[in-house]
Design a protein around this motif. Structure first.
Motif, mmCIF file in Angstrom:
data_model
loop_
_atom_site.group_PDB
_atom_site.id
_atom_site.type_symbol
_atom_site.label_atom_id
_atom_site.label_comp_id
_atom_site.label_asym_id
_atom_site.label_seq_id
_atom_site.Cartn_x
_atom_site.Cartn_y
_atom_site.Cartn_z
ATOM 1 N N SER A 169 0.794 -1.160 0.175
ATOM 2 C CA SER A 169 0.022 0.001 -0.099
ATOM 3 C C SER A 169 0.964 1.215 -0.101
ATOM 4 O O SER A 169 1.717 1.491 1.036
ATOM 5 C CB SER A 169 -1.041 0.051 0.989
ATOM 6 O OG SER A 169 -1.621 -1.107 1.534
ATOM 7 N N VAL A 191 -1.896 -1.740 -4.016
ATOM 8 C CA VAL A 191 -2.696 -0.355 -3.862
ATOM 9 C C VAL A 191 -2.089 0.961 -3.918
ATOM 10 O O VAL A 191 -0.878 0.927 -3.377
ATOM 11 C CB VAL A 191 -3.687 -0.469 -2.701
ATOM 12 C CG1 VAL A 191 -4.691 0.668 -2.786
ATOM 13 C CG2 VAL A 191 -4.391 -1.698 -2.614
ATOM 14 N N TYR A 193 -2.108 4.888 -3.866
ATOM 15 C CA TYR A 193 -2.963 5.955 -3.305
ATOM 16 C C TYR A 193 -2.424 7.198 -3.936
ATOM 17 O O TYR A 193 -1.670 7.958 -3.280
ATOM 18 C CB TYR A 193 -2.913 5.983 -1.619
ATOM 19 C CG TYR A 193 -3.724 4.932 -1.081
ATOM 20 C CD1 TYR A 193 -4.850 4.902 -0.683
ATOM 21 C CD2 TYR A 193 -2.697 3.864 -0.706
ATOM 22 C CE1 TYR A 193 -5.359 3.871 -0.242
ATOM 23 C CE2 TYR A 193 -3.362 2.626 -0.304
ATOM 24 C CZ TYR A 193 -4.698 2.884 0.214
ATOM 25 O OH TYR A 193 -5.368 1.711 1.043
ATOM 26 N N CYS A 194 -2.757 7.481 -5.116
ATOM 27 C CA CYS A 194 -2.271 8.486 -5.993
ATOM 28 C C CYS A 194 -1.036 8.501 -6.098
ATOM 29 O O CYS A 194 -0.575 7.936 -7.320
ATOM 30 C CB CYS A 194 -2.728 9.872 -5.084
ATOM 31 S SG CYS A 194 -4.444 10.133 -4.917
ATOM 32 N N ASP A 220 -8.400 5.478 -5.115
ATOM 33 C CA ASP A 220 -8.586 6.457 -4.040
ATOM 34 C C ASP A 220 -8.232 7.808 -4.554
ATOM 35 O O ASP A 220 -7.206 7.880 -5.237
ATOM 36 C CB ASP A 220 -7.692 6.080 -2.711
ATOM 37 C CG ASP A 220 -8.317 4.527 -2.030
ATOM 38 O OD1 ASP A 220 -8.920 4.908 -1.301
ATOM 39 O OD2 ASP A 220 -7.759 3.730 -2.828
ATOM 40 N N THR A 222 -7.793 10.006 -2.037
ATOM 41 C CA THR A 222 -6.691 10.586 -1.046
ATOM 42 C C THR A 222 -5.557 9.863 -0.919
ATOM 43 O O THR A 222 -5.345 8.670 -1.849
ATOM 44 C CB THR A 222 -7.529 10.222 0.471
ATOM 45 O OG1 THR A 222 -7.473 8.709 0.264
ATOM 46 C CG2 THR A 222 -8.605 10.891 0.566
ATOM 47 N N LEU A 253 -12.941 5.350 -8.668
ATOM 48 C CA LEU A 253 -13.716 4.975 -7.201
ATOM 49 C C LEU A 253 -14.809 3.699 -7.309
ATOM 50 O O LEU A 253 -15.312 3.350 -6.468
ATOM 51 C CB LEU A 253 -13.983 6.211 -6.705
ATOM 52 C CG LEU A 253 -13.026 6.855 -5.779
ATOM 53 C CD1 LEU A 253 -11.934 7.332 -6.625
ATOM 54 C CD2 LEU A 253 -13.726 7.957 -4.852
ATOM 55 N N SER A 257 -17.026 1.222 -5.240
ATOM 56 C CA SER A 257 -18.042 2.034 -4.742
ATOM 57 C C SER A 257 -18.956 2.297 -5.953
ATOM 58 O O SER A 257 -18.980 1.891 -6.919
ATOM 59 C CB SER A 257 -17.913 3.172 -4.000
ATOM 60 O OG SER A 257 -17.151 4.231 -5.055
ATOM 61 N N THR A 262 -16.207 11.611 -8.261
ATOM 62 C CA THR A 262 -14.933 12.000 -7.972
ATOM 63 C C THR A 262 -13.852 11.484 -9.377
ATOM 64 O O THR A 262 -14.066 10.365 -9.806
ATOM 65 C CB THR A 262 -14.389 10.843 -6.719
ATOM 66 O OG1 THR A 262 -15.323 11.632 -5.591
ATOM 67 C CG2 THR A 262 -13.013 11.447 -6.453
#
Length: 449
Positions: A169, A191, A193-194, A220, A222, A253, A257, A262
């Motif tokens: 991560s 993963v 995260y940006c 994500d 964030t 996203l 979800s 977003t």
């Protein structure tokens, strides 16, 4: 030792020795290093094994002064098999770095974390993380599969703690995640995260004995406000060899979800290969601006059955190689062959193979489980045709068995690498580097508490 030694301290671990740890090993200053003496590989690497039911993080290096700390040539066993999950909603990673520059994890084997991930590279309080390098590691197995009968309707709220876990991560600018072999991570192998400017290249991610939500996920906004500019995911192999991988590469996203508002900006997904009999969606993308997705290829069988966790609306399409929601993607270059459909939470599918046994002739790589009291189970050997041979290597001596397994793994790696090279010539691709050798021997335990 790190506290007393100050900047530049190197802590050398004895080759082939298992250290049972009861508290977190913490870096405290710049340029510190934790490594096996002589930078040994395979079964000669030192083992750090959590031996405390209250402990989840074995190594921590995200302090304000921890620039360029390094972890090299060690095995880290998180102890989930022995102690279970950590019953916290946000349980920490097994190896935690970040908040600084130039940190690295190289040629190590990270397995069985009790928290949400094996390696966590944090962004830092001021988004100060940059230049991390995670390369040539073996990561797996990681996490447990979600079971509604045990965990309830939401794995995030399981009374036993979160069952799923990631391999890597990363939330760190201008970093490199490359040439890692990752298997049986029940959440996702990697993963991102940006992490603007980060390259994720030449990794091999497999599902062998545990299913996964995803191979590589960029889902994500964030902590960098949706900025994936300069992120390149390239030349990775996503292999659903013997268990479901619900999505190979997920971008946006709505993978996890129903959020299509977003937008994630920038980034590229290039020349990745999807393979295996149990792949769900190959590449899925939605909610993007300024992305490039090109030259990706699938040899996989794409399949899966809708589960009760799926939303009623929209109704997702059947698993397919390439899926996108064109209405939510702007200013992007997307290769031909993508199916256009609205979708939400596409990881809600279950693999059709659930409950079947692993057969050696189905796998390119096989995990051989080790006794509970021994070192963590060895990483996958690199040739399915000879997988059964590992079961016959028993001399009655753990040390000799480790040497034999090491030699066998090196031989099989050579055979497999030749096969990969031939395949690469056909596809004009660079084959990924093979896994390190087996790690089974356990010497007299010591303590670094």
């Amino acid at each position: 030792m790190f506290t007393d030694g100050g900047p530049g301290t190197k802590v050398w671990l004895c080759p082939g020795t298992t250290y049972r740890i009861t508290s977190t090993i913490a870096f405290t200053a710049a340029d510190q290093q934790l490594a096996t003496l002589g930078y040994k590989s395979g079964s000669e690497r030192a083992v750090l094994k959590i031996d405390n039911p209250a402990l989840a993080t074995a190594i921590q290096g995200d302090c304000r002064r921890c620039a360029r700390v390094a972890i090299r040539n060690v095995i880290v066993d998180g102890g989930r098999a022995a102690f279970g999950r950590v019953r916290e909603q946000h349980a920490p990673g097994l190896v935690v770095l970040g908040g600084n520059e130039g940190q690295s994890v190289r040629e190590s084997w990270i397995t069985d974390p009790r928290g949400f991930t094996a390696i966590h590279v944090r962004e830092g309080d001021k988004l100060s993380c940059k230049g991390a390098v995670i390369e040539r590691n073996e990561i797996g197995p990681v996490g447990e599969e979600y079971d509604p009968a045990v965990d309830g309707p939401d794995p995030e709220m399981s009374p036993l703690g979160r069952p799923l876990a990631d391999g890597i991560s990363i939330a760190c600018r201008d970093s490199v995640v490359r040439d890692n072999k990752i298997w049986d991570c029940t959440d996702a192998g990697i993963v991102v995260y940006c992490s603007p400017g980060t390259q994720v290249a030449a990794n091999r991610i497999m599902t062998l004995r545990r299913s996964a939500m995803g191979g590589i996920l960029m889902v994500d906004a964030t902590p960098f406000d949706g900025d994936y500019s300069g992120v390149v995911v390239k030349d990775n192999i996503l292999d659903a060899a013997s268990r479901a991988m619900r999505v190979g590469v997920g971008v946006g996203l709505s993978i996890l979800s129903d959020d299509i508002d977003t937008i994630l900006r920038g980034g590229s997904v290039i020349s990745n290969v999807l393979k295996g009999m149990y792949m769900g969606f190959g590449i899925a993308a939605a909610g993007l601006k300024g992305w490039t997705i090109r030259d990706n290829h699938s040899d996989a069988r794409h399949q899966g059955k809708r589960s009760p966790r799926c939303f009623d609306e929209p109704v997702n399409p059947a698993p397919t190689r390439f899926l996108y929601h064109a209405e939510t993607i702007t200013e992007s270059k997307i290769q031909d062959g993508f199916v256009d459909s609205d979708f939400a939470y596409i990881v809600c599918i279950d693999g059709l193979e659930d409950g079947t046994e692993v057969h050696a002739d189905e796998l390119d790589d096989v995990v051989e489980e080790a006794p509970e009291a021994a070192a963590p189970p060895p990483p996958p050997a690199a040739a399915g045709a000879a997988a059964g041979a590992a079961d016959t290597l028993s001399t009655g001596s753990d040390v000799l068995d480790g040497i034999l397994h090491h030699s066998q793994a090196r031989l099989l790696e050579g055979i497999a690498d030749m096969g990969k090279y031939i395949d690469a010539l056909k596809r004009a691709e660079q084959p990924p580097r093979g896994a390190q050798a087996h790690a089974e021997a356990e010497a007299d335990p010591r303590s670094l508490a």
